[in-house]
Write a protein that holds these residues in place. Sequence first.
Motif, PDB file in Angstrom:
ATOM      1  N   TYR A  49      -9.404   0.149   9.607  1.00 54.82           N
ATOM      2  CA  TYR A  49      -8.663  -0.607   8.693  1.00 54.82           C
ATOM      3  C   TYR A  49      -9.296  -0.562   7.648  1.00 54.82           C
ATOM      4  O   TYR A  49      -9.091  -1.439   6.699  1.00 54.82           O
ATOM      5  N   GLN A  54      -7.594   4.016   5.538  1.00 55.14           N
ATOM      6  CA  GLN A  54      -6.361   3.746   4.789  1.00 55.14           C
ATOM      7  C   GLN A  54      -5.958   4.610   3.448  1.00 55.14           C
ATOM      8  O   GLN A  54      -4.569   5.129   3.454  1.00 55.14           O
ATOM      9  N   ALA A 218      -2.494  -0.538   4.740  1.00 54.50           N
ATOM     10  CA  ALA A 218      -2.637  -0.304   6.705  1.00 54.50           C
ATOM     11  C   ALA A 218      -0.946  -0.489   7.450  1.00 54.50           C
ATOM     12  O   ALA A 218      -0.278   0.204   7.662  1.00 54.50           O
ATOM     13  N   LEU A 314      -1.180  -6.407  11.132  1.00 52.72           N
ATOM     14  CA  LEU A 314      -1.321  -6.457   9.916  1.00 52.72           C
ATOM     15  C   LEU A 314      -1.146  -7.027   8.859  1.00 52.72           C
ATOM     16  O   LEU A 314      -1.782  -6.626   7.975  1.00 52.72           O
TER      17      LEU A 314
END
Length: 342
Positions: A49, A54, A218, A314
């Motif tokens: 993450y 990303q 993300a 997310l």
Amino acid sequence: MTRTLEPSFLHRTAAPDLPTLRGPLSEAVVEALRGGPLRSVDAAGADPYGEDLQLALHCCYELHYRGFAGVDAEREWDPELLGLRRELERVFLAALRADVEPGDDVTAEVDALLVEPIGPGVRGVSHHLQREGTLDQLREYVAHRSIYHLKEADPQAWAIPRLSGAAKAGLVTVEHDEYGSGRPERMHALLFAEMMAELGLSDAYCAYVDHVPGETLAEVNLMSLCGLHRSLRGASVGQFAMVELTSSPGSERLVRGMRRLGCGPASIRFYDEHVEADAVHEQVVRRGVLAPLLEAEPELAADVVFGIRASLFLGERMGERLLGCWDRGESSLRLPLDADRP
């Protein structure tokens, strides 16, 4: 602060500049796109993450959308870049599957989405902006959301050729609305650009990629990941359903917050449109997309639930980032809104 949207926005096709590097993974991708060799990098040990992975994924995915200024369009299908993208995706997807509880009861999942938390103790970005958020915080939020909304509905459009029959027709019905129902001036991406202009923000595509953190990237990367893989078509529909089923109440709160802050009509128009449109889309998604999809392919139920839960997971991470920063009196962005790119 207010400025007028350029009349050429509807016809603007300029690709964004390559972003600023955030680590070895994004450096490898960006340097390759600049014409250098693709260096060998270890994706397996990266934070799934994190900023670096990303951003690297974002760059790989953008080759399938607008591309980048000065980058040959043929790089979209560069086998080495595709190979690295697959490694990055495996790391990201493995983390999501580990962090998101599995399930296969789509009806229960959808019913839970339709229960709106109430009460003074409810936390959320739209709740904060409705009640006490500042204009600066609202502008930050819009900058975060611009990474998706300036290409609104494009990631979900990848699912269209992967569906068939009634589910395909239902998805196209909703997508048709997202693209203005045949009226380009009503495209949701254009309405968002008009809001950005009225708030004194740049409406250029991907203008704020260097400003937003990994949590923001993300959320959008999940949409592209699911849309670009036929094996994840159920998850793509689940993510799509989550957005359409939950956005109407949040949009209404944002409208109220904008009115409280004295925002103009172009700012309010975008979210006001979603209050009405997504309330209708709720029924289309439930009955016209999910029901026929699961009747034809019941084995996709677990993937649909995964798409819903991964999107929520997310989204909560992004919300925690914004609210945590604002609680501390800090900006939620990596760079100030008025800062030039490094």
